[in-house]
Write a protein that holds these residues in place. Structure first.
Motif, PDB file in Angstrom:
ATOM      1  N   UNK A  46     -53.426 -46.193  52.997  1.00 20.32           N
ATOM      2  CA  UNK A  46     -54.699 -46.803  53.369  1.00 20.32           C
ATOM      3  C   UNK A  46     -54.837 -48.212  52.826  1.00 20.32           C
ATOM      4  N   UNK A  47     -54.413 -48.413  51.574  1.00 16.92           N
ATOM      5  CA  UNK A  47     -54.462 -49.747  50.975  1.00 16.92           C
ATOM      6  C   UNK A  47     -53.557 -50.716  51.728  1.00 16.92           C
ATOM      7  N   UNK A  48     -52.378 -50.214  52.118  1.00 21.47           N
ATOM      8  CA  UNK A  48     -51.443 -51.069  52.858  1.00 21.47           C
ATOM      9  C   UNK A  48     -52.038 -51.509  54.195  1.00 21.47           C
ATOM     10  N   UNK A  49     -52.620 -50.565  54.936  1.00 21.34           N
ATOM     11  CA  UNK A  49     -53.203 -50.920  56.231  1.00 21.34           C
ATOM     12  C   UNK A  49     -54.391 -51.877  56.055  1.00 21.34           C
ATOM     13  N   UNK A  50     -55.124 -51.734  54.945  1.00 16.75           N
ATOM     14  CA  UNK A  50     -56.218 -52.675  54.671  1.00 16.75           C
ATOM     15  C   UNK A  50     -55.688 -54.089  54.464  1.00 16.75           C
ATOM     16  N   UNK A  51     -54.591 -54.204  53.708  1.00 15.21           N
ATOM     17  CA  UNK A  51     -54.034 -55.539  53.455  1.00 15.21           C
ATOM     18  C   UNK A  51     -53.544 -56.184  54.743  1.00 15.21           C
ATOM     19  N   UNK A  52     -52.982 -55.364  55.649  1.00 18.38           N
ATOM     20  CA  UNK A  52     -52.535 -55.907  56.937  1.00 18.38           C
ATOM     21  C   UNK A  52     -53.739 -56.424  57.721  1.00 18.38           C
ATOM     22  N   UNK A  53     -54.813 -55.644  57.769  1.00 16.70           N
ATOM     23  CA  UNK A  53     -56.000 -56.077  58.499  1.00 16.70           C
ATOM     24  C   UNK A  53     -56.642 -57.314  57.885  1.00 16.70           C
ATOM     25  N   UNK A  54     -56.630 -57.398  56.548  1.00 16.22           N
ATOM     26  CA  UNK A  54     -57.244 -58.543  55.883  1.00 16.22           C
ATOM     27  C   UNK A  54     -56.410 -59.820  56.017  1.00 16.22           C
ATOM     28  N   UNK A  55     -55.158 -59.668  56.422  1.00 15.58           N
ATOM     29  CA  UNK A  55     -54.329 -60.866  56.630  1.00 15.58           C
ATOM     30  C   UNK A  55     -54.643 -61.569  57.945  1.00 15.58           C
ATOM     31  N   UNK A  56     -55.419 -60.918  58.819  1.00 11.84           N
ATOM     32  CA  UNK A  56     -55.780 -61.505  60.113  1.00 11.84           C
ATOM     33  C   UNK A  56     -57.000 -62.409  59.933  1.00 11.84           C
ATOM     34  N   UNK A  57     -56.850 -63.678  60.269  1.00 11.81           N
ATOM     35  CA  UNK A  57     -57.930 -64.664  60.159  1.00 11.81           C
ATOM     36  C   UNK A  57     -58.615 -64.787  61.520  1.00 11.81           C
ATOM     37  N   UNK A  58     -59.854 -64.294  61.668  1.00 11.46           N
ATOM     38  CA  UNK A  58     -60.523 -64.335  62.988  1.00 11.46           C
ATOM     39  C   UNK A  58     -60.707 -65.757  63.516  1.00 11.46           C
ATOM     40  N   UNK A  59     -61.026 -66.708  62.648  1.00 13.97           N
ATOM     41  CA  UNK A  59     -61.226 -68.086  63.109  1.00 13.97           C
ATOM     42  C   UNK A  59     -59.934 -68.662  63.679  1.00 13.97           C
ATOM     43  N   UNK A  60     -58.843 -68.445  62.969  1.00  7.33           N
ATOM     44  CA  UNK A  60     -57.552 -68.937  63.454  1.00  7.33           C
ATOM     45  C   UNK A  60     -57.161 -68.251  64.758  1.00  7.33           C
ATOM     46  N   UNK A  61     -57.490 -66.978  64.885  1.00 13.22           N
ATOM     47  CA  UNK A  61     -57.189 -66.239  66.107  1.00 13.22           C
ATOM     48  C   UNK A  61     -57.946 -66.821  67.294  1.00 13.22           C
ATOM     49  N   UNK A  62     -59.227 -67.121  67.122  1.00 11.44           N
ATOM     50  CA  UNK A  62     -60.019 -67.648  68.224  1.00 11.44           C
ATOM     51  C   UNK A  62     -59.599 -69.068  68.605  1.00 11.44           C
ATOM     52  N   UNK A  63     -59.283 -69.886  67.610  1.00 16.57           N
ATOM     53  CA  UNK A  63     -58.899 -71.271  67.906  1.00 16.57           C
ATOM     54  C   UNK A  63     -57.514 -71.390  68.528  1.00 16.57           C
ATOM     55  N   UNK A  64     -56.654 -70.409  68.321  1.00 19.32           N
ATOM     56  CA  UNK A  64     -55.293 -70.446  68.880  1.00 19.32           C
ATOM     57  C   UNK A  64     -55.028 -69.216  69.751  1.00 19.32           C
ATOM     58  N   UNK A  65     -56.060 -68.739  70.416  1.00 19.65           N
ATOM     59  CA  UNK A  65     -55.937 -67.475  71.149  1.00 19.65           C
ATOM     60  C   UNK A  65     -54.828 -67.496  72.214  1.00 19.65           C
ATOM     61  N   UNK A  66     -54.723 -68.535  73.067  1.00 27.25           N
ATOM     62  CA  UNK A  66     -53.658 -68.519  74.082  1.00 27.25           C
ATOM     63  C   UNK A  66     -52.251 -68.499  73.462  1.00 27.25           C
ATOM     64  N   UNK A  67     -52.047 -69.291  72.411  1.00 26.57           N
ATOM     65  CA  UNK A  67     -50.725 -69.341  71.778  1.00 26.57           C
ATOM     66  C   UNK A  67     -50.371 -67.993  71.162  1.00 26.57           C
ATOM     67  N   UNK A  68     -51.320 -67.400  70.445  1.00 28.83           N
ATOM     68  CA  UNK A  68     -51.050 -66.121  69.775  1.00 28.83           C
ATOM     69  C   UNK A  68     -50.840 -65.004  70.789  1.00 28.83           C
ATOM     70  N   UNK A  69     -51.637 -65.012  71.860  1.00 26.34           N
ATOM     71  CA  UNK A  69     -51.471 -63.984  72.900  1.00 26.34           C
ATOM     72  C   UNK A  69     -50.105 -64.094  73.563  1.00 26.34           C
ATOM     73  N   UNK A  70     -49.686 -65.313  73.879  1.00 28.20           N
ATOM     74  CA  UNK A  70     -48.371 -65.507  74.490  1.00 28.20           C
ATOM     75  C   UNK A  70     -47.244 -65.096  73.564  1.00 28.20           C
ATOM     76  N   UNK A  71     -47.356 -65.478  72.276  1.00 27.09           N
ATOM     77  CA  UNK A  71     -46.312 -65.099  71.319  1.00 27.09           C
ATOM     78  C   UNK A  71     -46.264 -63.587  71.138  1.00 27.09           C
ATOM     79  N   UNK A  72     -47.429 -62.938  71.124  1.00 26.51           N
ATOM     80  CA  UNK A  72     -47.483 -61.487  70.969  1.00 26.51           C
ATOM     81  C   UNK A  72     -46.829 -60.783  72.157  1.00 26.51           C
ATOM     82  N   UNK A  73     -47.124 -61.269  73.372  1.00 25.49           N
ATOM     83  CA  UNK A  73     -46.529 -60.669  74.572  1.00 25.49           C
ATOM     84  C   UNK A  73     -45.012 -60.863  74.582  1.00 25.49           C
ATOM     85  N   UNK A  74     -44.552 -62.060  74.193  1.00 23.02           N
ATOM     86  CA  UNK A  74     -43.104 -62.316  74.135  1.00 23.02           C
ATOM     87  C   UNK A  74     -42.428 -61.429  73.101  1.00 23.02           C
TER      88      UNK A  74
END
Length: 528
Positions: A200-228
């Motif tokens: 549970x602690x490990x999964x929490x650390x993974x979730x906390x590593x996600x920066x929502x602001x960075x995700x929204x500002x680079x959404x197309x790039x991150x989505x494309x990289x994730x799909x690739x």
């Protein structure tokens, strides 16, 4: 599983690292050292997440489950190479970049240290663990037992870390050593709370590593990289798996499970930033891609099951056993018949992670089992060729639960004649059937009516307000009398079978007192 650990695992890591590295270098314009780190980092998958998903879905002993576990095990070894490689290719290195000789020397020294450490841990563990645990068990102190288990796991992990290996590999070795002892069930029970908390602690650390602001500002790039990442790794793993004899459906399911990134990518990219190989902005984007991909693992596993159910239901040929799909099995169980009894046995074996394969001649039953990710194949269990394809020569036992007495007899005879190493445990319909099965070579025969009848009778007696102790005494008395009669019948017929009794029987029964009857019965021991 050496063919898949060192064969499939090596191929997956190398092919994925090269392809991703080339894309990062030529398409994304990253420098050579950064492309190497990105390629190797994204080639890894999450051991913690994938194994948890496999266990929750009951697919650990399935074909794609075993292949996935093999690759994950090799990836834990490959992490060592990556962590050694990063300082050597750093622009801050004393070698001024990539030095082939320096890399070769460092990797050679690491390999020697790894072999010595692993050999020492295995040898020391086998010599010391049993005496230590036996002494603790005699003291009957649960706290010391739990503390000793944690000491073994953490101590082994620290030893491997000091040898330049990953702590995860040390924990894996400790698990193997503890599993070989007679205390493994208690150990598993003791560490269950720690395992749940730390996961549970490990999964929490993974979730906390996600920066929502960075995700929204680079959404197309991150989505494309994730799909690739997910699409590319799935295709690459599926192609490599096909080359190693895995069926296309199992290879695709393996690819979907291994497609997300892994926790070691965080370590690798963080070290690369410290060494000046990549920028903090790039590592933050890669953290997002890896973290989101790990979160998608359960849905990817469900997608793999959906693909399998769609393709395998419409093609009976895909349900047939293939020798290359079972050649990594050793000391496994063969379940002959995947009806109600066979499915219960399969469920019990899956929960204990005991490898097995099941055979049935009804395609609907096979399709149900395959849809659940179980190693169920279409085939006649009485056929020597079919038994060979499911690795009968390497199996330790067979549970025969076919629908008809004739099919059960033919299967016992085929196994006893062609694969005498396999112990056969078979369901009998009646006494005559049981005697015939014993003559065909069955190790033990279990009545299909006795125990269910006794359980039903106990429920009726309880409803009739009979005391629990009296119910137990009545049931036990009937069972003993029934088995005694069967023993007499077996001796009269020249058979040594006693409906679940071992085939080692006592001396011939005398015609005198009841004491000889009791002696005769006491020497027949239950085989299951």
């Amino acid at each position: 599983m050496k063919k898949y650990v060192f064969g499939l695992g090596t191929a997956q890591v190398l092919v994925t690292a090269v392809v991703v590295g080339l894309v990062a270098h030529y398409v994304c314009g990253q420098a050579g050292p950064a492309a190497i780190v990105i390629g190797n980092g994204l080639a890894l998958s999450s051991t913690a997440v994938v194994l948890q998903v496999l266990q929750e879905r009951g697919e650990s002993t399935s074909r794609h489950g075993r292949a996935t576990f093999s690759v994950l095990l090799f990836q834990d070894l490959a992490v060592v190479v990556l962590l050694i490689l990063i300082p050597l290719i750093s622009p801050n290195s004393s070698k001024g970049g990539i030095g082939v000789q320096a890399i070769a020397e460092a990797l050679g020294m690491a390999a020697v240290k790894a072999l010595v450490a692993i050999a020492a841990i295995i040898a020391g563990g086998r010599l010391l663990l049993r005496p230590i645990y036996r002494q603790i068990a005699e003291n009957q102190n649960a706290e010391i037992f739990s503390a000793n288990t944690l000491l073994v796991i953490l101590g082994t992990s620290l030893l491997t870390a000091r040898a330049g290996l990953s702590m995860a590999l040390g924990a894996f070795l400790a698990g193997l050593l503890l599993a070989e002892t007679e205390f493994s069930l208690q150990v598993e029970s003791d560490i269950a709370p720690y395992r749940g908390l730390l996961l549970g602690l490990f999964f929490m650390t993974v979730g906390m590593s996600i920066d929502p602001k960075l995700l929204l500002s680079n959404f197309p790039v991150i989505t494309g990289a994730l799909a690739l990442l997910i699409g590319g790794k799935t295709i690459l793993v599926a192609l490599v798996g096909k080359l190693f004899g895995i069926s296309i459906v199992s290879a695709v399911r393996t690819g979907l499970l291994l497609a997300p990134g892994g926790e070691f990518a965080f370590v690798a990219f963080g070290e690369a930033v410290n060494q000046g190989i990549m920028s903090p902005q790039l590592s933050s984007l890669l953290f997002l891609v890896v973290g989101i991909s790990m979160a998608l693992t359960p849905w990817l596993a469900a997608g793999g099951q959906l693909i399998a159910s769609r393709f395998e239901l419409h093609d009976v040929r895909s349900l047939l056993p293939v020798e290359s799909e079972t050649d990594d099995l050793q000391d496994h169980i063969i379940i002959c018949g995947f009806g109600r009894v066979g499915q219960i046995i399969a469920q019990l074996l899956s929960e204990r992670l005991i490898p097995f394969v099941a055979l049935d001649v009804r395609s609907d039953r096979v399709a149900i089992g395959r849809a659940l990710g179980l190693p169920v194949y279409f085939g006649d269990a009485g056929s020597r060729e079919v038994l060979h394809k499911v690795g009968a020569e390497r199996a330790c036992a067979a549970a025969i639960t076919l629908d008809t007495p004739g099919a059960n007899y033919r299967t016992v005879w085929a196994l006893n004649k062609n694969f005498p190493n396999v112990k056969t445990f078979v369901r009998a319909h009646d006494v005559d059937h049981g005697i015939n099965l014993e003559k065909a070579g069955a190790t033990a025969v279990v009545p299909e009516t006795l125990e269910p009848s006794l359980q039903l009778a106990a429920a009726v007696l309880a409803q009739a307000k009979m005391p629990t102790s009296e119910i137990a005494a009545t049931i036990n008395e009937f069972r003993s009398r029934h088995l005694s009669e069967l023993t007499e019948l077996c001796q009269a017929s020249g058979s040594s079978l006693g409906y679940g009794f071992s085939r080692i029987m006592s001396r011939p029964k005398s015609s005198s007192s009841d004491s000889s009857d009791e002696s005769q019965l006491s020497e027949g021991t239950l085989a299951i």
